[in-house]
Design an enzyme around this catalytic site. Structure first.
Site, PDB file in Angstrom:
ATOM      1  N   TYR A  77      -1.490   0.466  10.729  1.00 37.29           N
ATOM      2  CA  TYR A  77      -1.774  -0.205   9.440  1.00 37.29           C
ATOM      3  C   TYR A  77      -0.572  -0.082   8.504  1.00 37.29           C
ATOM      4  O   TYR A  77      -0.115  -1.071   7.922  1.00 37.29           O
ATOM      5  CB  TYR A  77      -3.023   0.417   8.792  1.00 37.29           C
ATOM      6  CG  TYR A  77      -3.233  -0.024   7.351  1.00 37.29           C
ATOM      7  CD1 TYR A  77      -3.835  -1.245   7.051  1.00 37.29           C
ATOM      8  CD2 TYR A  77      -2.819   0.776   6.282  1.00 37.29           C
ATOM      9  CE1 TYR A  77      -4.017  -1.653   5.726  1.00 37.29           C
ATOM     10  CE2 TYR A  77      -3.001   0.378   4.966  1.00 37.29           C
ATOM     11  CZ  TYR A  77      -3.595  -0.832   4.695  1.00 37.29           C
ATOM     12  OH  TYR A  77      -3.765  -1.230   3.384  1.00 37.29           O
ATOM     13  N   GLU A 137       0.220   3.617   1.771  1.00 37.13           N
ATOM     14  CA  GLU A 137       0.318   4.055   3.170  1.00 37.13           C
ATOM     15  C   GLU A 137       1.713   3.781   3.733  1.00 37.13           C
ATOM     16  O   GLU A 137       2.096   4.365   4.745  1.00 37.13           O
ATOM     17  CB  GLU A 137      -0.737   3.353   4.029  1.00 37.13           C
ATOM     18  CG  GLU A 137      -2.128   3.915   3.876  1.00 37.13           C
ATOM     19  CD  GLU A 137      -2.250   5.341   4.420  1.00 37.13           C
ATOM     20  OE1 GLU A 137      -2.035   5.541   5.616  1.00 37.13           O
ATOM     21  OE2 GLU A 137      -2.557   6.251   3.631  1.00 37.13           O
ATOM     22  N   SER A 164       0.814  -1.222   0.000  1.00 32.94           N
ATOM     23  CA  SER A 164       0.000   0.000   0.000  1.00 32.94           C
ATOM     24  C   SER A 164       0.844   1.269   0.000  1.00 32.94           C
ATOM     25  O   SER A 164       1.918   1.324   0.610  1.00 32.94           O
ATOM     26  CB  SER A 164      -0.863  -0.016   1.269  1.00 32.94           C
ATOM     27  OG  SER A 164      -1.402   1.258   1.519  1.00 32.94           O
TER      28      SER A 164
HETATM   29  P1  NAP Z   1     -11.441  -4.620   2.011  1.00 32.53           P
HETATM   30  O1  NAP Z   1     -12.603  -4.276   1.132  1.00 32.53           O
HETATM   31  O2  NAP Z   1     -11.370  -4.093   3.398  1.00 32.53           O
HETATM   32  O3  NAP Z   1     -11.392  -6.231   2.087  1.00 32.53           O
HETATM   33  C1  NAP Z   1     -10.580  -6.893   3.017  1.00 32.53           C
HETATM   34  C2  NAP Z   1     -10.785  -8.389   2.888  1.00 32.53           C
HETATM   35  O4  NAP Z   1      -9.957  -9.053   3.850  1.00 32.53           O
HETATM   36  C3  NAP Z   1     -12.221  -8.862   3.153  1.00 32.53           C
HETATM   37  O5  NAP Z   1     -12.539  -9.867   2.224  1.00 32.53           O
HETATM   38  C4  NAP Z   1     -12.119  -9.459   4.561  1.00 32.53           C
HETATM   39  O6  NAP Z   1     -13.053 -10.466   4.813  1.00 32.53           O
HETATM   40  C5  NAP Z   1     -10.724 -10.065   4.505  1.00 32.53           C
HETATM   41  N1  NAP Z   1     -10.146 -10.352   5.823  1.00 32.53           N
HETATM   42  C6  NAP Z   1      -9.895  -9.468   6.815  1.00 32.53           C
HETATM   43  N2  NAP Z   1      -9.340 -10.109   7.837  1.00 32.53           N
HETATM   44  C7  NAP Z   1      -9.229 -11.422   7.501  1.00 32.53           C
HETATM   45  C8  NAP Z   1      -8.731 -12.593   8.152  1.00 32.53           C
HETATM   46  N3  NAP Z   1      -8.238 -12.562   9.402  1.00 32.53           N
HETATM   47  N4  NAP Z   1      -8.763 -13.776   7.493  1.00 32.53           N
HETATM   48  C9  NAP Z   1      -9.280 -13.828   6.251  1.00 32.53           C
HETATM   49  N5  NAP Z   1      -9.774 -12.774   5.584  1.00 32.53           N
HETATM   50  C10 NAP Z   1      -9.744 -11.585   6.206  1.00 32.53           C
HETATM   51  O7  NAP Z   1     -10.073  -4.250   1.290  1.00 32.53           O
HETATM   52  P2  NAP Z   1      -9.772  -3.855  -0.254  1.00 32.53           P
HETATM   53  O8  NAP Z   1      -9.995  -2.404  -0.421  1.00 32.53           O
HETATM   54  O9  NAP Z   1     -10.436  -4.837  -1.143  1.00 32.53           O
HETATM   55  O10 NAP Z   1      -8.196  -4.057  -0.294  1.00 32.53           O
HETATM   56  C11 NAP Z   1      -7.620  -5.327  -0.602  1.00 32.53           C
HETATM   57  C12 NAP Z   1      -6.199  -5.381  -0.068  1.00 32.53           C
HETATM   58  O11 NAP Z   1      -5.443  -4.345  -0.669  1.00 32.53           O
HETATM   59  C13 NAP Z   1      -6.054  -5.167   1.434  1.00 32.53           C
HETATM   60  O12 NAP Z   1      -4.947  -5.930   1.851  1.00 32.53           O
HETATM   61  C14 NAP Z   1      -5.729  -3.686   1.567  1.00 32.53           C
HETATM   62  O13 NAP Z   1      -5.025  -3.451   2.771  1.00 32.53           O
HETATM   63  C15 NAP Z   1      -4.877  -3.485   0.338  1.00 32.53           C
HETATM   64  N6  NAP Z   1      -4.862  -2.153  -0.250  1.00 32.53           N
HETATM   65  C16 NAP Z   1      -6.031  -1.531  -0.555  1.00 32.53           C
HETATM   66  C17 NAP Z   1      -5.991  -0.291  -1.186  1.00 32.53           C
HETATM   67  C18 NAP Z   1      -7.258   0.415  -1.576  1.00 32.53           C
HETATM   68  O14 NAP Z   1      -7.174   1.618  -1.873  1.00 32.53           O
HETATM   69  N7  NAP Z   1      -8.397  -0.268  -1.640  1.00 32.53           N
HETATM   70  C19 NAP Z   1      -4.746   0.293  -1.520  1.00 32.53           C
HETATM   71  C20 NAP Z   1      -3.578  -0.405  -1.199  1.00 32.53           C
HETATM   72  C21 NAP Z   1      -3.641  -1.643  -0.589  1.00 32.53           C
HETATM   73  P3  NAP Z   1     -14.484 -10.213   5.557  1.00 32.53           P
HETATM   74  O15 NAP Z   1     -15.460  -9.928   4.442  1.00 32.53           O
HETATM   75  O16 NAP Z   1     -14.720 -11.507   6.247  1.00 32.53           O
HETATM   76  O17 NAP Z   1     -14.286  -9.057   6.493  1.00 32.53           O
HETATM   77  O1  F7E Z   2      -8.922   8.223   3.947  1.00 27.38           O
HETATM   78  C1  F7E Z   2      -9.300  11.732   5.029  1.00 27.38           C
HETATM   79  C2  F7E Z   2      -8.376  10.858   5.860  1.00 27.38           C
HETATM   80  O2  F7E Z   2      -9.998   6.190   4.922  1.00 27.38           O
HETATM   81  C3  F7E Z   2      -8.394   9.055   2.936  1.00 27.38           C
HETATM   82  C4  F7E Z   2      -7.228   2.152   2.530  1.00 27.38           C
HETATM   83  O3  F7E Z   2      -7.769   1.432   1.453  1.00 27.38           O
HETATM   84  O4  F7E Z   2      -6.044   3.615   1.047  1.00 27.38           O
HETATM   85  C5  F7E Z   2      -6.977   3.597   2.113  1.00 27.38           C
HETATM   86  O5  F7E Z   2      -6.477   4.301   3.233  1.00 27.38           O
HETATM   87  C6  F7E Z   2      -8.123  10.445   3.492  1.00 27.38           C
HETATM   88  C7  F7E Z   2      -7.344  10.458   4.818  1.00 27.38           C
HETATM   89  O6  F7E Z   2      -8.286   5.972   3.034  1.00 27.38           O
HETATM   90  C8  F7E Z   2     -12.589  11.499   6.512  1.00 27.38           C
HETATM   91  O7  F7E Z   2      -7.858  11.585   6.973  1.00 27.38           O
HETATM   92  C9  F7E Z   2     -11.260  13.072   5.846  1.00 27.38           C
HETATM   93  O8  F7E Z   2      -6.344  11.438   4.747  1.00 27.38           O
HETATM   94  O9  F7E Z   2     -10.517   6.824   2.539  1.00 27.38           O
HETATM   95  P1  F7E Z   2      -9.534   6.774   3.630  1.00 27.38           P
HETATM   96  P2  F7E Z   2      -6.749   5.862   3.481  1.00 27.38           P
HETATM   97  O10 F7E Z   2      -6.560   6.087   4.928  1.00 27.38           O
HETATM   98  O11 F7E Z   2      -5.953   6.672   2.532  1.00 27.38           O
HETATM   99  C10 F7E Z   2      -4.754   3.054   1.355  1.00 27.38           C
HETATM  100  C11 F7E Z   2      -3.903   3.122   0.125  1.00 27.38           C
HETATM  101  C12 F7E Z   2      -4.853   1.713   1.959  1.00 27.38           C
HETATM  102  O12 F7E Z   2      -3.966   0.881   1.797  1.00 27.38           O
HETATM  103  C13 F7E Z   2      -5.923   1.499   2.978  1.00 27.38           C
HETATM  104  O13 F7E Z   2      -6.186   0.112   3.146  1.00 27.38           O
HETATM  105  O14 F7E Z   2      -9.378  11.074   3.773  1.00 27.38           O
HETATM  106  N1  F7E Z   2     -10.638  11.890   5.600  1.00 27.38           N
HETATM  107  N2  F7E Z   2     -12.450  12.854   6.421  1.00 27.38           N
HETATM  108  C14 F7E Z   2     -11.440  10.896   5.992  1.00 27.38           C
HETATM  109  N3  F7E Z   2     -11.303   9.552   5.933  1.00 27.38           N
HETATM  110  C15 F7E Z   2     -12.317   8.780   6.396  1.00 27.38           C
HETATM  111  N4  F7E Z   2     -12.208   7.433   6.318  1.00 27.38           N
HETATM  112  N5  F7E Z   2     -13.460   9.348   6.940  1.00 27.38           N
HETATM  113  C16 F7E Z   2     -13.642  10.695   7.035  1.00 27.38           C
HETATM  114  O15 F7E Z   2     -14.666  11.158   7.523  1.00 27.38           O
END
Ligand code: NAP
Ligand code: F7E
Length: 327
Positions: free
Chosen positions: A148, A126, A124
């Site tokens: 995280y 992050e 990520s």
């Molecule tokens: P998400 O919607 O939160 O999905 C997370 C998945 O992980 C769900 O299927 C959840 O299952 C499963 N899970 C959580 N804990 C588990 C455990 N202990 N054992 C088995 N399964 C478990 O995340 P996403 O947005 O699709 O992201 C996919 C991956 O990419 C994650 O690793 C995230 O950290 C990473 N990532 C996401 C982004 C982004 O912008 N979306 C960017 C960079 C990296 P349940 O349905 O049972 O909860």
């Molecule tokens: O926040 C700001 C907050 O929670 C984005 C995950 O998929 O992407 C995601 O992480 C920004 C932050 O995503 C609210 O402070 C303002 O600066 O949508 P977010 P994230 O933290 O960037 C990365 C790449 C991952 O890997 C993670 O798994 O938005 N913000 N106001 C807020 N954020 C939330 N959630 N809620 C608010 O009300």
């Protein structure tokens, strides 16, 4: 014979798009789910008949090894994680167990069963946190700003380490934020699109958010899962940044979302609520997808404006369908 892919996290946003992509290419798709007392298949309801489900948990080495041994995948996509940044301050130890050590458990399962299986780790942006350079590249040093982010750095380096220690095809995709109508409602983009739809349909009057000045490189999840697949089709295992190369503030996301719904200025509806301000913030993320473009021939197809519109329109349609007809 088509290939077999094992996806952890198949019920999540990315898991659902990746499963669709692989099924469309003729893969046998095996999805690992956790046992729950309620149905968690909302995002994959339309393909539930086409996927084989196996029950397991990232916390449990035995289940991971058995799943890999039984399903004999060609490719493993490790998408499962505790992925919500604020929750990682509330549950730092559990986040480390899932998001950091969970990766080692999957890698160990692959190594023990067949180290030739190709492995993808969901790293990520992050990990860049308090960024050391702009834009961020594969070589940019990490400085995570949340439990995280710290857990993802561990997951990243253990993947590199298994590649170098055991000569495994283990790669890490450093993905910047990617969104869709299937994004969880706790993440800011979906919180905004859902909030805008509720205001539009008369179900809410305001939207409470945290830091409006945070900047993110937001893309469309459907584009990003293609990059995951491409990484596993290369000759050599390497890590890639996947991003659009553009950044926008939360404020800009709000502006376009409210305008899309015909509600005028976001300032009339958005209230800053200190409850949503984080203990430590990642202020600016912008990725350099140059290597992915060059080597994978990957480029995003959905623009930021199209993404915001897609999400707002989907939420308006979804909520409208739940209202009594005529309202
Ligand atoms: P998400 O919607 O939160 O999905 C997370 C998945 O992980 C769900 O299927 C959840 O299952 C499963 N899970 C959580 N804990 C588990 C455990 N202990 N054992 C088995 N399964 C478990 O995340 P996403 O947005 O699709 O992201 C996919 C991956 O990419 C994650 O690793 C995230 O950290 C990473 N990532 C996401 C982004 C982004 O912008 N979306 C960017 C960079 C990296 P349940 O349905 O049972 O909860
Ligand atoms: O926040 C700001 C907050 O929670 C984005 C995950 O998929 O992407 C995601 O992480 C920004 C932050 O995503 C609210 O402070 C303002 O600066 O949508 P977010 P994230 O933290 O960037 C990365 C790449 C991952 O890997 C993670 O798994 O938005 N913000 N106001 C807020 N954020 C939330 N959630 N809620 C608010 O009300």
């Amino acid at each position: 014979m088509g290939k077999t892919a094992l996806i952890t996290g198949i019920t999540g946003q990315d898991g659902s798009y990746l499963a669709e992509l692989l099924l469309g290419m003729g893969y046998r798709v095996v999805g690992m789910t956790r046992r729950t007392s309620t149905d968690v298949h909302e995002r994959i309801r339309h393909i539930v008949e086409d996927v084989e489900f196996v029950s397991g948990d990232l916390l449990d080495q035995t289940s991971m090894t058995k799943i890999v041994a039984d399903t004999k995948p060609d490719e493993v996509y490790n998408l499962a994680a505790q992925s919500f940044v604020p929750a990682s301050w509330m549950q730092p130890v559990l986040t480390g167990e899932f998001t950091a050590l969970g990766v080692t458990r999957v890698l160990e399962a692959v190594r023990a069963v067949d180290p030739k299986i190709r492995f993808y780790q969901a790293s990520s942006s992050e990990m860049f946190g308090k960024v050391a350079e702009v834009p961020q590249r594969e070589e940019t040093p990490f400085y995570p700003r949340s439990p995280y982010g710290v857990a993802k750095v561990y997951g990243h380096w253990i993947t590199v380490n298994y590649r170098e220690s055991y000569d495994m095809f283990a790669v890490s995709g450093i993905l910047f934020n990617h969104e869709s109508p299937r994004r969880g409602k706790e993440f800011v983009t979906r919180k905004i699109s859902d909030g805008v739809a509720r205001i539009k349909l008369g179900l809410a009057r305001e939207l409470r958010l945290g830091n409006l000045d945070a900047q993110r490189d937001w893309g469309f999840a459907g584009d990003y899962v293609r990059a995951m697949w491409l990484m596993l089709q290369q000759e050599r295992p390497e890590d890639y940044v996947i991003a659009t190369g553009r950044t926008h503030s939360v404020r800009e996301f709000c502006r376009i979302a409210f305008e899309t719904a015909g509600l005028g200025s976001y300032e009339e509806y958005v209230k800053v609520d200190p409850r949503f301000i984080r203990p430590a913030e990642v202020d600016l993320l912008i990725g350099d997808p140059g290597k992915a473009k060059r080597v994978l021939n990957w480029a995003p197809e959905v623009s930021f404006e199209q993404l915001v519109q897609m999400m707002v329109e989907a939420d308006i349609d979804r909520i409208r369908a739940t209202l009594p007809t005529g309202s």
